[in-house]
Scaffold this active site. Sequence first.
Site, short mmCIF file in Angstrom:
data_model
loop_
_atom_site.label_atom_id
_atom_site.label_comp_id
_atom_site.label_asym_id
_atom_site.label_seq_id
_atom_site.Cartn_x
_atom_site.Cartn_y
_atom_site.Cartn_z
CB CYS A 28 38.87 25.99 98.07
SG CYS A 28 38.39 27.25 96.89
CB CYS A 43 43.47 32.69 97.82
SG CYS A 43 43.53 31.61 96.37
N1 DGL Z 1 42.42 28.28 96.13
C1 DGL Z 1 41.16 28.89 96.22
C2 DGL Z 1 40.96 29.68 97.52
O1 DGL Z 1 41.53 29.35 98.54
C3 DGL Z 1 40.54 29.57 95.06
C4 DGL Z 1 41.30 29.86 93.82
C5 DGL Z 1 40.39 30.08 92.63
O2 DGL Z 1 39.99 29.06 92.05
O3 DGL Z 1 40.05 31.21 92.30
O4 DGL Z 1 40.18 30.60 97.57
#
Ligand code: DGL
Length: 260
Positions: free
Chosen positions: A70, A180
Amino acid sequence: MKIGVFDSGIGGLSVLEYALKALPNEQFIFYADQKHVPYGEKTKEQIMGYVDEIVSFMIKQDVKAIVVACNTATSVAINEIRKKYSIPIIGMEPAVKKAIDLYGDKRVFVTATPVTVKGDKMKYLIEKVDKQHLVDLIPLPKLVRFAEQGIFDSEEVTEYLKEVFQDFNAEEYSSLVLGCTHFNYFKNSFRKVLPETVHFVDGNEGTIHQLIRKLEENDALEMQEPMVTFYSSGEEIVEPEKLAKVNELLSRLERMRQIQ
Ligand code: DGL
């Protein structure tokens, strides 16, 4: 011992999908914090709290390394968790350097969550690698929400992306950074609104290579029966229908990975 991989939600499966290919004889715990998704619209303090809870959960399960799949959690919390634990903790940052190294002849779209876009880490990264001011930063919070609702190949998604990119002349751009992990699900929709000349760049390969390097350094690579245990905010996913859904998502990500 197992390797822990976590995200706010299903985005991190794109990192797991890559890891399963690169490390076919390892065991994984995958944790999606679906009670608290989207992280990208929360405060730093909230995100720190969530990450702290997940990391202690994983440490209790005696993992040998943790991948923060993430970008948002990495941006906010990686320094703090690294201070607390001695096992390798591998973070993710938007692959801006990779995009500029590979495609720096034209402009670069860098997409991420609002928290990642506004964070200090992004500021330093851009200062360091974007000497020619080629980058345009674009927050795309709605994609996280669409993904968590299982909305992928829908008109709503294409309309949203069309609206976002209408103010740019895409012909001036060489690449788009998927900053993301949730955005990997939408490469086909991005492709509908952006020309073939815009290449997609994500951080999955770099992250897993870093994981492998760290495991090698610690002499911790193993030959085990492959296995993944899935958790949604601390609850193990055992229902066959839910596990089938996870497998469908992994298959979708495998298809999306072919779109370059
Ligand atoms: N998947 C996450 C990232 O790579 C964040 C998504 C979220 O929860 O806003 O930043």
